[in-house]
Design a protein around this motif. Structure first.
Motif, PDB file in Angstrom:
ATOM      1  N   SER A 173       0.819  -1.218   0.000  1.00 15.98           N
ATOM      2  CA  SER A 173       0.000   0.000   0.000  1.00 15.98           C
ATOM      3  C   SER A 173       0.847   1.260   0.000  1.00 15.98           C
ATOM      4  N   ARG A 174       2.135   1.116   0.226  1.00 17.17           N
ATOM      5  CA  ARG A 174       3.023   2.276   0.317  1.00 17.17           C
ATOM      6  C   ARG A 174       3.947   2.387  -0.889  1.00 17.17           C
ATOM      7  N   ASP A 175       4.338   1.240  -1.444  1.00 13.98           N
ATOM      8  CA  ASP A 175       5.250   1.229  -2.591  1.00 13.98           C
ATOM      9  C   ASP A 175       4.971  -0.054  -3.383  1.00 13.98           C
ATOM     10  N   GLU A 176       3.911   0.000  -4.201  1.00 17.83           N
ATOM     11  CA  GLU A 176       3.466  -1.202  -4.907  1.00 17.83           C
ATOM     12  C   GLU A 176       4.533  -1.736  -5.854  1.00 17.83           C
ATOM     13  N   LYS A 177       5.239  -0.862  -6.513  1.00 12.39           N
ATOM     14  CA  LYS A 177       6.262  -1.304  -7.460  1.00 12.39           C
ATOM     15  C   LYS A 177       7.344  -2.121  -6.756  1.00 12.39           C
ATOM     16  N   ARG A 178       7.787  -1.630  -5.634  1.00  8.88           N
ATOM     17  CA  ARG A 178       8.815  -2.343  -4.879  1.00  8.88           C
ATOM     18  C   ARG A 178       8.268  -3.657  -4.332  1.00  8.88           C
ATOM     19  N   ALA A 179       7.011  -3.630  -3.870  1.00  9.67           N
ATOM     20  CA  ALA A 179       6.397  -4.842  -3.333  1.00  9.67           C
ATOM     21  C   ALA A 179       6.280  -5.908  -4.420  1.00  9.67           C
ATOM     22  N   ARG A 180       5.864  -5.496  -5.621  1.00  9.15           N
ATOM     23  CA  ARG A 180       5.756  -6.451  -6.734  1.00  9.15           C
ATOM     24  C   ARG A 180       7.112  -7.064  -7.045  1.00  9.15           C
ATOM     25  N   SER A 181       8.130  -6.255  -6.974  1.00  9.63           N
ATOM     26  CA  SER A 181       9.474  -6.758  -7.254  1.00  9.63           C
ATOM     27  C   SER A 181       9.875  -7.829  -6.247  1.00  9.63           C
ATOM     28  N   LEU A 182       9.546  -7.599  -4.978  1.00 10.93           N
ATOM     29  CA  LEU A 182       9.872  -8.586  -3.943  1.00 10.93           C
ATOM     30  C   LEU A 182       9.049  -9.862  -4.123  1.00 10.93           C
ATOM     31  N   PHE A 183       7.749  -9.706  -4.412  1.00 14.45           N
ATOM     32  CA  PHE A 183       6.909 -10.881  -4.644  1.00 14.45           C
ATOM     33  C   PHE A 183       7.436 -11.681  -5.845  1.00 14.45           C
ATOM     34  N   THR A 184       7.795 -10.969  -6.907  1.00 18.08           N
ATOM     35  CA  THR A 184       8.296 -11.646  -8.108  1.00 18.08           C
ATOM     36  C   THR A 184       9.602 -12.369  -7.813  1.00 18.08           C
ATOM     37  N   SER A 185      10.458 -11.745  -7.022  1.00 18.26           N
ATOM     38  CA  SER A 185      11.723 -12.388  -6.648  1.00 18.26           C
ATOM     39  C   SER A 185      11.462 -13.670  -5.864  1.00 18.26           C
ATOM     40  N   ALA A 186      10.539 -13.604  -4.900  1.00 19.29           N
ATOM     41  CA  ALA A 186      10.213 -14.793  -4.113  1.00 19.29           C
ATOM     42  C   ALA A 186       9.624 -15.883  -5.005  1.00 19.29           C
ATOM     43  N   LEU A 187       8.755 -15.482  -5.941  1.00 15.66           N
ATOM     44  CA  LEU A 187       8.144 -16.450  -6.849  1.00 15.66           C
ATOM     45  C   LEU A 187       9.199 -17.110  -7.730  1.00 15.66           C
ATOM     46  N   THR A 188      10.122 -16.332  -8.251  1.00 12.97           N
ATOM     47  CA  THR A 188      11.181 -16.887  -9.107  1.00 12.97           C
ATOM     48  C   THR A 188      12.030 -17.896  -8.337  1.00 12.97           C
ATOM     49  N   GLN A 189      12.367 -17.562  -7.099  1.00 11.83           N
ATOM     50  CA  GLN A 189      13.163 -18.476  -6.287  1.00 11.83           C
ATOM     51  C   GLN A 189      12.410 -19.780  -6.026  1.00 11.83           C
ATOM     52  N   LEU A 190      11.109 -19.657  -5.748  1.00  9.56           N
ATOM     53  CA  LEU A 190      10.336 -20.857  -5.447  1.00  9.56           C
ATOM     54  C   LEU A 190      10.217 -21.745  -6.688  1.00  9.56           C
ATOM     55  N   VAL A 191       9.993 -21.150  -7.835  1.00 11.53           N
ATOM     56  CA  VAL A 191       9.905 -21.919  -9.079  1.00 11.53           C
ATOM     57  C   VAL A 191      11.229 -22.645  -9.330  1.00 11.53           C
ATOM     58  N   THR A 192      12.329 -21.958  -9.129  1.00 11.97           N
ATOM     59  CA  THR A 192      13.647 -22.570  -9.318  1.00 11.97           C
ATOM     60  C   THR A 192      13.862 -23.700  -8.326  1.00 11.97           C
ATOM     61  N   PHE A 193      13.495 -23.448  -7.094  1.00 13.16           N
ATOM     62  CA  PHE A 193      13.658 -24.451  -6.036  1.00 13.16           C
ATOM     63  C   PHE A 193      12.884 -25.725  -6.391  1.00 13.16           C
ATOM     64  N   ILE A 194      11.652 -25.562  -6.887  1.00 17.24           N
ATOM     65  CA  ILE A 194      10.824 -26.714  -7.245  1.00 17.24           C
ATOM     66  C   ILE A 194      11.420 -27.454  -8.445  1.00 17.24           C
ATOM     67  N   SER A 195      11.906 -26.704  -9.422  1.00 22.16           N
ATOM     68  CA  SER A 195      12.454 -27.334 -10.626  1.00 22.16           C
ATOM     69  C   SER A 195      13.718 -28.133 -10.326  1.00 22.16           C
ATOM     70  N   GLU A 196      14.418 -27.791  -9.261  1.00 27.37           N
ATOM     71  CA  GLU A 196      15.670 -28.462  -8.926  1.00 27.37           C
ATOM     72  C   GLU A 196      15.490 -29.564  -7.889  1.00 27.37           C
ATOM     73  N   LEU A 197      14.252 -29.889  -7.551  1.00 33.91           N
ATOM     74  CA  LEU A 197      14.002 -30.938  -6.565  1.00 33.91           C
ATOM     75  C   LEU A 197      14.582 -32.274  -7.029  1.00 33.91           C
ATOM     76  N   ASP A 198      15.218 -32.963  -6.117  1.00 37.38           N
ATOM     77  CA  ASP A 198      15.718 -34.309  -6.389  1.00 37.38           C
ATOM     78  C   ASP A 198      14.749 -35.294  -5.754  1.00 37.38           C
ATOM     79  N   LEU A 199      13.917 -35.908  -6.580  1.00 37.31           N
ATOM     80  CA  LEU A 199      12.878 -36.792  -6.049  1.00 37.31           C
ATOM     81  C   LEU A 199      13.447 -38.059  -5.432  1.00 37.31           C
ATOM     82  N   SER A 200      14.732 -38.351  -5.676  1.00 34.34           N
ATOM     83  CA  SER A 200      15.350 -39.528  -5.075  1.00 34.34           C
ATOM     84  C   SER A 200      15.980 -39.228  -3.721  1.00 34.34           C
ATOM     85  N   ASP A 201      15.965 -37.957  -3.330  1.00 33.25           N
ATOM     86  CA  ASP A 201      16.547 -37.559  -2.052  1.00 33.25           C
ATOM     87  C   ASP A 201      15.746 -38.194  -0.911  1.00 33.25           C
ATOM     88  N   PRO A 202      16.431 -38.857   0.045  1.00 32.06           N
ATOM     89  CA  PRO A 202      15.708 -39.472   1.176  1.00 32.06           C
ATOM     90  C   PRO A 202      14.895 -38.455   1.975  1.00 32.06           C
TER      91      PRO A 202
END
Length: 608
Positions: free
Chosen positions: A78-107
């Protein structure tokens, strides 16, 4: 099963004491209702966020960094939407990367999935509070792919449906069309309780969208095979009972009723599972009969004939239980006792317990004890006698809550039970306006904790005591928490050395928050308690948070502190809505009657 059920019914409905003696685990700190933020506190919180925002990028653990970015973005929107969107997008990008790199054989893949699910819920729901389109995008981009789900044994796909409908619920007020689209997406996988629970909310916001979703659900129910899908039959039944005209379109509702009736009346009773289904439906007749009379009167005779046929197949024990329920509801103590010789021992247990209840509620405690002594099962007999003794003592004490709490806490077997009794009583006294008596009890709890040996229960107890002091004496809450901070630092340092040996405390060299072990639970609760204390005295709460030695833990706690001070919810308690839903137990292939089906009861009216 009947033995355990008997005592559950007896103790839950009959002899409920003022305080609960069950062993408990530490609950989260209470989240305060929205309040007007003090301008001075708001400035301090925003200044703190500005300083912390620079530190977020230094966090190494993806889950910690995503959590911090989500929370900061939520506050800045509500104070700086542009900056907030940037942070949300950064978190989303990291999560997508994290999921794509999952090793399903990991115990430890399931631990990783647990962290991902939590991060995903926090991210998507935080975004949904501000931007429906971005939330749906985040939901889609972070969804685990079908091939990965297929390779994971026991993966709970219900989590996906739950999160989808949580998002739909959150965005429905601002964008009912987007919420409807999301609900239809979930419906494509089948009729779930999430969709049915969401329907009334959507209808309330937008009747046209609500009716459209209702018609889609009924069409899916009609096209699927309820006789082969007990869960679908359960969901259809709940829809029939929870969304009725005038909300529901009457013609569509008749179609739903016809589908449910058709399945119920024509289902094969040649197998054990089919017979169980029919019998469970039979026990819901007092709920469905009025609906049939109103919306499908031509089938009333067919339903009556069907019920008479099924009644002849009932398990004699189930029939006996129904008779027992009737005499319990409407009979006298003498009538109940007269039936004892006709019942097997497991029914006598329940009969004598209910007869004792009848006697004590009629004011005859002496006879109630005499009846309780007749209970065949020694464990149940002792439990009932204990309850009766408590009733007698309470009456002798003049229903004095303080005296009763002290008496019960002395008998409690462990510190959790002692604390639960005292804190519940203190809360009841505070609610009644007796602040002094409530504080006296809390002071007694403080002395109990001070004399108790160190344990997870003792540490949890200190945090719970601080929570209890919040409303009555915030100064005491700070006093209780101050020494706990030093102890937490000591334990965290020791746990870091033991990381991976007993628990996985760290990830990428940082403490994982929120934790999922005893120490982690204490820290989670401390975090939330400090955050709420910030509403009372932001500076003192921050001073305590500043004393946390691990930098990542301190940063996350101070973010939660600022978020709560600004009127939001800390990330440790995300707004993940879990709808209330009652399983009626219509189908249960393993059980023969509603008295044993999950979530059901003998008299359906009491289930409402």
């Amino acid at each position: 099963m009947l033995r355990s059920l008997a005592f559950v019914l007896f103790s839950a409905l009959v002899f409920v004491p003022h305080v609960c003696q069950a062993q408990i685990s530490v609950p989260p700190a209470p989240v305060p209702a929205p309040v007007k933020v003090d301008p001075a506190t708001e400035k301090k919180a925003l200044d703190l966020i500005e300083s912390l925002a620079e530190q977020v990028g230094n966090l190494h653990s993806p889950s910690n960094r995503m959590r911090a970015e989500c929370s900061v973005a939520d506050m800045l929107w509500s104070r700086d939407e542009k900056r907030a969107r940037s942070l949300f997008t950064s978190a989303l990008t990291q999560l997508v990367t994290f999921i794509s790199e999952l090793d399903l054989s990991d115990p430890e893949i399931y631990q990783e999935l647990s962290r991902i699910n939590q991060s995903r819920q926090e991210l998507v729901m935080r975004i949904a509070a501000h931007d429906a389109d971005l939330a749906v995008t985040a939901l889609r981009q972070t969804k685990l792919q079908a091939d990965a789900v297929g390779r994971l044994r026991g993966y709970d796909s219900q989590n996906e449906a739950t999160l989808e409908m949580n998002v739909a619920s959150l965005i429905a007020n601002k964008d009912p069309e987007a919420a409807l689209k999301l609900a239809r997406s979930g419906l494509a996988r089948g009729v779930s309780w999430n969709v049915i629970n969401f329907l009334p909310q959507l209808y309330q916001k937008d009747q046209k969208s609500g009716q459209a979703l209702f018609q889609d659900i009924v069409a899916r129910i009609k096209n699927d095979n309820m006789s082969r899908n007990p869960e679908l039959a359960n969901n259809a039944w709940n829809l029939l009972n929870t969304f009725q005209p005038p909300q529901a379109d009457e013609d569509t509702y008749r179609d739903l009723l016809s589908a449910v009736l058709g399945n119920m009346l024509t289902a094969s009773r040649q197998t054990q599972s089919g017979m169980s289904m029919a019998q469970n439906f039979y026990h819901q007749l007092d709920r469905i009969a009025p609906l049939v009379e109103k919306y499908a009167p031509s089938r009333t005779a067919e339903l009556r004939e069907w019920s008479q046929t099924v009644e002849r197949t009932l398990d004699p024990q189930v029939k006996m239980y129904q008779d027992l329920d009737k005499v319990t509801q409407n009979g006298t103590v003498d009538e109940m006792l007269a039936l004892a010789s006709k019942y097997p021992p497991e029914f006598r247990n329940l009969l004598y317990q209910n007869a004792a209840w009848k006697a004590v509620t009629a004011g005859d405690a002496t006879r109630a004890k005499e009846i309780a002594e007749m209970i065949p099962d020694p464990v149940q007999r002792r439990q009932v006698m204990d309850q009766l003794d408590n009733q007698t003592a309470r009456a002798a004490e003049g229903n004095n809550k303080i005296v009763e709490a002290r008496r019960l806490s002395e008998k409690a077997r462990n510190i959790n039970q002692k604390l639960e009794i005292i804190l519940q009583t203190a809360n009841a006294l505070a609610t009644e306006g007796d602040k002094k008596a409530a504080l006296d009890l809390l002071n007694e709890a403080k002395n109990i904790l001070a004399s108790s040996p160190q344990s997870a229960a003792q540490l949890n107890g200190r945090v719970r005591l601080a929570q209890a002091y919040l409303k009555l004496d915030p100064e005491q809450a700070f006093t209780v928490l101050q020494p706990l901070i030093a102890k937490i630092n000591e334990l965290v340092a020791a746990a870091s050395v033991l990381d991976g040996i007993d628990f996985q405390y760290l990830k990428d060299g940082e403490w994982v928050m929120p934790g999922v072990n005893n120490l982690g639970n204490v820290i989670n609760s401390l975090d939330l308690t400090l955050a709420i204390l910030g509403r009372t005295d932001f500076d003192r709460a921050r001073t305590l948070a500043d004393q946390i030695e691990r930098p990542e833990m301190r940063v996350l706690m101070e973010i939660d502190l600022a978020q709560t001070a600004l009127g939001g919810k800390p990330m440790s308690q995300p707004d993940i809505r879990r709808p209330h839903y009652v399983r009626i137990g219509v189908y249960d292939n393993q059980l023969s009657g509603p008295t044993r089906a999950q979530g059901s009861c003998v008299r359906p009216a009491r289930c409402r």
